[in-house]
Design an enzyme around this catalytic site. Structure first.
Site, short mmCIF file in Angstrom:
data_model
loop_
_atom_site.label_atom_id
_atom_site.label_comp_id
_atom_site.label_asym_id
_atom_site.label_seq_id
_atom_site.Cartn_x
_atom_site.Cartn_y
_atom_site.Cartn_z
N LYS A 35 0.84 -1.21 0.00
CA LYS A 35 0.00 0.00 0.00
C LYS A 35 0.88 1.26 0.00
CE LYS A 35 -0.27 -0.04 5.06
NZ LYS A 35 -1.08 -0.45 6.23
N ARG A 133 -10.76 -0.10 14.57
CA ARG A 133 -10.55 0.75 13.40
C ARG A 133 -11.41 0.10 12.31
NH1 ARG A 133 -4.50 1.37 10.98
NH2 ARG A 133 -5.12 -0.55 9.95
N HIS A 165 -6.32 -7.17 12.37
CA HIS A 165 -5.09 -6.38 12.47
C HIS A 165 -4.84 -6.10 13.95
CE1 HIS A 165 -1.88 -4.10 10.78
NE2 HIS A 165 -2.41 -2.91 10.89
N ARG A 221 1.34 -10.80 7.13
CA ARG A 221 0.97 -9.62 6.33
C ARG A 221 1.92 -8.46 6.63
NH1 ARG A 221 -3.90 -9.64 8.41
NH2 ARG A 221 -3.50 -7.67 9.42
N TYR A 264 15.26 30.82 6.47
CA TYR A 264 14.19 31.64 7.07
C TYR A 264 14.39 31.83 8.57
CZ TYR A 264 11.68 30.70 2.71
OH TYR A 264 11.31 30.60 1.40
N CYS A 311 13.45 24.12 4.21
CA CYS A 311 12.44 24.83 3.42
C CYS A 311 11.63 23.83 2.58
CB CYS A 311 13.11 25.85 2.51
SG CYS A 311 14.28 26.91 3.38
N ASP A 313 11.73 23.24 -0.65
CA ASP A 313 12.47 22.59 -1.72
C ASP A 313 13.93 22.34 -1.41
OD1 ASP A 313 10.16 23.16 -3.38
OD2 ASP A 313 10.92 25.23 -3.38
C1 LIG Z 1 -0.36 -1.52 6.85
C2 LIG Z 1 -0.97 -2.82 7.24
C3 LIG Z 1 -0.17 -3.95 7.47
C4 LIG Z 1 1.34 -3.90 7.51
O1 LIG Z 1 1.76 -3.41 8.78
P1 LIG Z 1 3.32 -3.31 9.14
O2 LIG Z 1 3.32 -2.86 10.55
O3 LIG Z 1 3.90 -2.30 8.22
O4 LIG Z 1 3.90 -4.64 8.95
C5 LIG Z 1 -0.80 -5.16 7.68
N1 LIG Z 1 -2.14 -5.26 7.71
C6 LIG Z 1 -2.95 -4.19 7.53
C7 LIG Z 1 -4.42 -4.35 7.61
C8 LIG Z 1 -2.39 -2.93 7.31
O5 LIG Z 1 -3.18 -1.87 7.15
#
Ligand SMILES: *Cc1c(COP(=O)(O)O)cnc(C)c1O
Length: 377
Positions: A35, A133, A165, A221, A264, A311, A313
């Site tokens: 992602k 969540r 998760h 995952r 700045y 800054c 850039d």
């Molecule tokens: C982003 C995400 C992960 C990966 O998590 P890490 O801590 O980067 O390994 C796994 N499962 C879900 C649902 C996520 O949103």
């Protein structure tokens, strides 16, 4: 040598190494999380490298991210788990994307899309086991499970997976981790009883994959660990190799007299006659402004402190009275593996009290991605 002003070099061999580390630690197959453009590393090359290294599946947040991978010809099993009310489930089904569902409303929308297309949607059930969540809420579970079983019996969906998760995966011994796994096991048992049992199950993010093989189930995952950043630094680096090195070409070198302020608001005043250099990297590129005055870059074998405000850039470094032998066109390493004396993304994160996830995923589009290793030679 690159001629681009700012370059994020991505080591695909590091990605391959990290897939291997994760698979070995968890003794499970790897669903590589790509992602957010693979946490800023580039979703397509990273997906290809992870699959070549033995990852069996991919995961993203949005269906649009999944469709972009399909457009590039990536055919691996691919799950998307974050959907707005207008999410294009029709396109997801048409492109064989596994839709992870977090509510009865999402299930109904997916079933409607499958009926419109006279086909079967592949779905993953995302259960809220305590993160609070995304995921099907506890109070909705019984109704959701019945509706899912009916959709399956009607041929509208295939239940590929069940997932949740972790809220405290980075605290490996916290009791909530096992509780969340127990809740997911119970939810899977409910679905099996209703004739809608999932084929596979996944729980573990990076920290759990590396420290809690008992939670691994069929797949892990991982995201951050794929990119080589240890998710539980107090337990070491596990042999992970950071995949991204950020370098900037020195744009300008000049003298500065003692007493002169830089950038700045003149937050830094030269204490002596010195030499400064401008690097074309700023907060629009993901170098946090909060890092002003709290970082150093590596040029050759020497470190030079950042001075004055970062800054949009550009930023300024102090080369010292002798100029450090630095010339315009030299390459400054902003962060990398940490093996060559340069800072890491974690050093930046620690300096401003955030996490390295935010640093690497925040590196902007102006940084040219260059790929080394993998099948690119
Ligand atoms: C982003 C995400 C992960 C990966 O998590 P890490 O801590 O980067 O390994 C796994 N499962 C879900 C649902 C996520 O949103």
């Amino acid at each position: 040598m690159t001629s681009s002003a700012l370059t994020a070099t991505i080591d695909l061999d590091a990605i391959a190494n990290n897939v291997d580390v994760l698979r070995t630690a968890a003794r499970a197959d790897v669903l590589a999380v790509v992602k957010a453009d693979a946490y800023g590393h580039g979703a397509v090359p990273v997906a290809r490298a992870a699959l070549a290294a033995g990852a069996t599946e991919l995961g993203v947040a949005h269906i649009a991210e999944a469709l972009a991978l399909r457009t590039e010809g990536i055919t691996a099993h691919l799950t998307a788990w974050l959907h707005n009310p207008g999410a294009d489930f029709d396109a997801a089904i048409a492109h064989d994307i596994d839709i992870a569902i977090s509510s009865r409303r999402q299930l109904d929308a997916v079933v409607a899309a499958a009926r419109r297309r006279s086909t079967t949607a592949t779905v993953t059930v995302k259960v809220d086991t305590g993160l609070n969540r995304s995921g099907v809420a506890v109070d909705e579970w019984a109704d959701f499970a019945d509706a899912l079983a009916k959709a399956r019996a009607d041929g509208a969906v295939t239940v590929r997976a069940i997932m949740c998760h972790l809220a405290r995966g980075d605290e490996p011994d916290h009791p909530l981790n096992s509780q969340q796994a127990d809740r997911l096991d119970a939810a899977a048992a409910d679905l099996r009883r209703l004739g809608a049992g999932p084929e596979v199950m996944h729980i573990a993010n990076s920290p759990a994959a590396l420290t809690r093989p008992d939670l691994a189930r069929d797949l892990i995952r991982p995201g951050i660990a794929l990119y080589g950043r240890t998710p539980v630094p107090e337990r070491g680096d596990f042999g992970l190799v950071p995949a991204m090195t950020l370098t900037a070409e020195v744009a300008l070198v000049k003298k500065l007299a003692a007493g002169q302020g830089v950038s700045y608001s003149h937050t830094w005043i030269a204490p002596q006659d010195t030499t400064i250099a401008v690097l074309p990297a700023g907060y629009a590129d993901g170098v946090p402004r909060l890092l002003s005055g709290r970082f150093a870059v590596r040029i050759g074998a020497r470190s030079f402190p950042g001075v004055g405000r970062i800054c949009m850039d550009q930023l300024v470094i102090d080369l010292g009275p002798d100029g450090g032998g630095v010339r315009e066109g030299d390459h400054a390493e902003l962060f990398g593996t940490g093996h060559d004396g340069a800072p890491t993304a974690r050093d930046w994160a620690d300096a401003i009290d955030t996490i390295d996830y935010e640093i690497i995923s925040g590196i902007g589009a102006r940084a040219t991605r260059e790929y080394v290793g993998g099948d690119r030679g």
